[in-house]
Write a protein that holds these residues in place. Structure first.
Motif, mmCIF file in Angstrom:
data_model
loop_
_atom_site.group_PDB
_atom_site.id
_atom_site.type_symbol
_atom_site.label_atom_id
_atom_site.label_comp_id
_atom_site.label_asym_id
_atom_site.label_seq_id
_atom_site.Cartn_x
_atom_site.Cartn_y
_atom_site.Cartn_z
ATOM 1 N N LEU A 156 0.818 -1.213 0.000
ATOM 2 C CA LEU A 156 0.000 0.000 0.000
ATOM 3 C C LEU A 156 0.855 1.268 0.000
ATOM 4 C CD1 LEU A 156 -2.777 1.337 0.136
ATOM 5 C CD2 LEU A 156 -2.667 1.130 2.623
ATOM 6 N N ILE A 157 1.890 1.295 0.811
ATOM 7 C CA ILE A 157 2.748 2.478 0.888
ATOM 8 C C ILE A 157 3.441 2.711 -0.445
ATOM 9 C CG2 ILE A 157 4.812 3.451 1.976
ATOM 10 C CD1 ILE A 157 3.863 2.112 4.587
ATOM 11 N N SER A 158 3.924 1.665 -1.077
ATOM 12 C CA SER A 158 4.576 1.793 -2.386
ATOM 13 C C SER A 158 3.594 2.290 -3.438
ATOM 14 C CB SER A 158 5.168 0.454 -2.841
ATOM 15 O OG SER A 158 6.261 0.098 -2.039
ATOM 16 N N ARG A 159 2.403 1.741 -3.441
ATOM 17 C CA ARG A 159 1.391 2.176 -4.426
ATOM 18 C C ARG A 159 1.010 3.628 -4.222
ATOM 19 N NH1 ARG A 159 -1.420 -2.831 -3.235
ATOM 20 N NH2 ARG A 159 -3.028 -1.536 -2.314
ATOM 21 N N MET A 160 0.861 4.040 -2.963
ATOM 22 C CA MET A 160 0.510 5.441 -2.682
ATOM 23 C C MET A 160 1.643 6.372 -3.116
ATOM 24 S SD MET A 160 -1.461 4.991 0.990
ATOM 25 C CE MET A 160 -1.073 6.622 1.484
ATOM 26 N N ALA A 161 2.872 6.008 -2.810
ATOM 27 C CA ALA A 161 4.020 6.825 -3.208
ATOM 28 C C ALA A 161 4.143 6.881 -4.729
ATOM 29 C CB ALA A 161 5.297 6.288 -2.580
ATOM 30 N N TYR A 162 3.916 5.745 -5.387
ATOM 31 C CA TYR A 162 3.956 5.698 -6.847
ATOM 32 C C TYR A 162 2.910 6.649 -7.445
ATOM 33 C CZ TYR A 162 3.049 4.085 -11.573
ATOM 34 O OH TYR A 162 2.839 4.056 -12.925
ATOM 35 N N THR A 163 1.705 6.580 -6.917
ATOM 36 C CA THR A 163 0.624 7.435 -7.420
ATOM 37 C C THR A 163 0.960 8.910 -7.217
ATOM 38 O OG1 THR A 163 -0.992 5.714 -7.008
ATOM 39 C CG2 THR A 163 -1.840 7.959 -7.196
ATOM 40 N N ARG A 164 1.477 9.251 -6.043
ATOM 41 C CA ARG A 164 1.833 10.644 -5.751
ATOM 42 C C ARG A 164 2.936 11.139 -6.679
ATOM 43 N NH1 ARG A 164 5.635 13.198 -3.013
ATOM 44 N NH2 ARG A 164 6.524 11.329 -2.122
ATOM 45 N N LEU A 165 3.964 10.342 -6.862
ATOM 46 C CA LEU A 165 5.071 10.740 -7.739
ATOM 47 C C LEU A 165 4.629 10.851 -9.199
ATOM 48 C CD1 LEU A 165 8.067 8.748 -6.256
ATOM 49 C CD2 LEU A 165 7.857 11.234 -6.410
ATOM 50 N N THR A 166 3.809 9.921 -9.634
ATOM 51 C CA THR A 166 3.328 9.963 -11.013
ATOM 52 C C THR A 166 2.473 11.202 -11.242
ATOM 53 O OG1 THR A 166 3.437 7.564 -11.189
ATOM 54 C CG2 THR A 166 2.030 8.709 -12.773
ATOM 55 N N GLU A 167 1.605 11.508 -10.308
ATOM 56 C CA GLU A 167 0.765 12.701 -10.431
ATOM 57 C C GLU A 167 1.620 13.969 -10.415
ATOM 58 O OE1 GLU A 167 -2.354 14.949 -11.253
ATOM 59 O OE2 GLU A 167 -2.389 12.758 -11.251
ATOM 60 N N THR A 168 2.637 14.005 -9.575
ATOM 61 C CA THR A 168 3.537 15.159 -9.531
ATOM 62 C C THR A 168 4.278 15.298 -10.856
ATOM 63 O OG1 THR A 168 3.793 14.929 -7.144
ATOM 64 C CG2 THR A 168 5.448 16.247 -8.274
ATOM 65 N N ARG A 169 4.672 14.183 -11.440
ATOM 66 C CA ARG A 169 5.353 14.218 -12.745
ATOM 67 C C ARG A 169 4.440 14.791 -13.823
ATOM 68 N NH1 ARG A 169 5.800 9.806 -16.815
ATOM 69 N NH2 ARG A 169 7.361 10.487 -18.301
ATOM 70 N N LEU A 170 3.187 14.358 -13.842
ATOM 71 C CA LEU A 170 2.245 14.872 -14.843
ATOM 72 C C LEU A 170 1.992 16.365 -14.625
ATOM 73 C CD1 LEU A 170 -0.234 11.867 -15.033
ATOM 74 C CD2 LEU A 170 1.601 12.472 -16.635
ATOM 75 N N ALA A 171 1.892 16.782 -13.371
ATOM 76 C CA ALA A 171 1.729 18.210 -13.074
ATOM 77 C C ALA A 171 2.962 18.990 -13.520
ATOM 78 C CB ALA A 171 1.478 18.412 -11.580
ATOM 79 N N ALA A 172 4.151 18.406 -13.336
ATOM 80 C CA ALA A 172 5.386 19.076 -13.780
ATOM 81 C C ALA A 172 5.352 19.300 -15.282
ATOM 82 C CB ALA A 172 6.607 18.244 -13.381
ATOM 83 N N TYR A 173 4.898 18.301 -16.024
ATOM 84 C CA TYR A 173 4.769 18.483 -17.469
ATOM 85 C C TYR A 173 3.755 19.575 -17.803
ATOM 86 C CZ TYR A 173 7.700 14.684 -19.191
ATOM 87 O OH TYR A 173 8.766 13.883 -19.514
ATOM 88 N N GLU A 174 2.646 19.622 -17.083
ATOM 89 C CA GLU A 174 1.654 20.671 -17.337
ATOM 90 C C GLU A 174 2.250 22.057 -17.098
ATOM 91 O OE1 GLU A 174 -1.657 19.536 -14.888
ATOM 92 O OE2 GLU A 174 -2.389 18.088 -16.360
ATOM 93 N N TYR A 175 2.973 22.239 -16.000
ATOM 94 C CA TYR A 175 3.640 23.518 -15.734
ATOM 95 C C TYR A 175 4.665 23.826 -16.822
ATOM 96 C CZ TYR A 175 1.820 22.945 -10.950
ATOM 97 O OH TYR A 175 1.024 22.761 -9.852
ATOM 98 N N TYR A 176 5.413 22.805 -17.222
ATOM 99 C CA TYR A 176 6.437 22.962 -18.258
ATOM 100 C C TYR A 176 5.806 23.479 -19.558
ATOM 101 C CZ TYR A 176 10.055 21.605 -21.619
ATOM 102 O OH TYR A 176 10.983 21.609 -22.634
ATOM 103 N N PHE A 177 4.728 22.832 -19.996
ATOM 104 C CA PHE A 177 4.090 23.232 -21.249
ATOM 105 C C PHE A 177 3.436 24.602 -21.130
ATOM 106 C CE2 PHE A 177 3.805 18.461 -21.885
ATOM 107 C CZ PHE A 177 4.913 18.416 -22.714
ATOM 108 N N ASP A 178 2.845 24.907 -19.974
ATOM 109 C CA ASP A 178 2.278 26.250 -19.784
ATOM 110 C C ASP A 178 3.370 27.313 -19.874
ATOM 111 O OD1 ASP A 178 -0.397 25.595 -19.591
ATOM 112 O OD2 ASP A 178 -0.432 25.581 -17.402
ATOM 113 N N ALA A 179 4.505 27.075 -19.218
ATOM 114 C CA ALA A 179 5.612 28.029 -19.276
ATOM 115 C C ALA A 179 6.104 28.184 -20.710
ATOM 116 C CB ALA A 179 6.754 27.588 -18.356
ATOM 117 N N ALA A 180 6.226 27.073 -21.428
ATOM 118 C CA ALA A 180 6.677 27.124 -22.825
ATOM 119 C C ALA A 180 5.690 27.901 -23.690
ATOM 120 C CB ALA A 180 6.864 25.712 -23.363
ATOM 121 N N LEU A 181 4.402 27.709 -23.459
ATOM 122 C CA LEU A 181 3.400 28.453 -24.228
ATOM 123 C C LEU A 181 3.461 29.942 -23.900
ATOM 124 C CD1 LEU A 181 0.445 25.921 -24.049
ATOM 125 C CD2 LEU A 181 1.657 26.643 -26.129
ATOM 126 N N LEU A 182 3.694 30.274 -22.645
ATOM 127 C CA LEU A 182 3.845 31.689 -22.273
ATOM 128 C C LEU A 182 5.051 32.321 -22.957
ATOM 129 C CD1 LEU A 182 2.949 31.496 -18.489
ATOM 130 C CD2 LEU A 182 1.724 32.819 -20.232
#
Length: 160
Positions: free
Chosen positions: A55-81
């Motif tokens: 459970l702890i590994s799955r929760m950490a995996y989910t959190r890290l994956t979501e943070t990675r996707l958010a990082a890409y969203e910020y990256y693309f927003d900054a690039a578009l700006l």
């Protein structure tokens, strides 16, 4: 248990850089882009690959994956700006294909295509996403995506 300084752990450094960039991408997009490039360079495959299925590994995996996707969203927003829309299309396509129900990637891809003079492709991306949402979840696109689609139809400028 191994005790290391937080900056020696890639996942912790990744999260720290992403948090910093999240606070900057609208006001200092160049700085945010540099932070996010550094953060995303730390990523080397699936998160916590050999840590088991607990459970702890799955929760950490989910959190890290979501943070990675958010990082890409910020990256693309900054690039578009920064008007780097042509440069990010090749990075956005595979992410949109892999996460077709994540509307923010769709919005960013539509914006990059449209701002690159590729209106027909931008409209096609919207229609494919709309069909996927309807077929998979029985939902229509959210307000932001629909508004963006309508602006592309009217040939209005798109903002980030």
């Amino acid at each position: 248990m191994l005790a290391l300084p937080e900056n020696d752990i890639d996942a912790a450094l990744f999260c720290q850089l992403t948090r910093q960039a999240a606070g900057l991408y609208r006001t200092a997009p160049t700085q945010a882009l540099l932070l996010l490039t550094r953060a995303l360079a730390l990523w080397r495959g699936p998160a916590l690959l050999d840590t088991g299925q607990g459970l702890i590994s799955r929760m950490a995996y989910t959190r890290l994956t979501e943070t990675r996707l958010a990082a890409y969203e910020y990256y693309f927003d900054a690039a578009l700006l920064l008007d780097l829309h042509r440069e990010i299309i090749t990075e956005l396509h595979p992410l949109h294909d892999r996460y077709p129900l994540r509307e923010r990637f769709c919005e960013q891809l539509i914006s990059a295509l449209y701002r690159s003079g590729r209106q027909a492709e931008a409209l096609d991306v919207y229609h494919r996403t709309r069909r996927r949402l309807a077929d998979s979840l029985g939902l229509e696109p959210g307000d932001a995506l629909r508004e963006q689609f309508e602006k592309v139809l009217r040939r209005e400028p798109l903002t980030v």
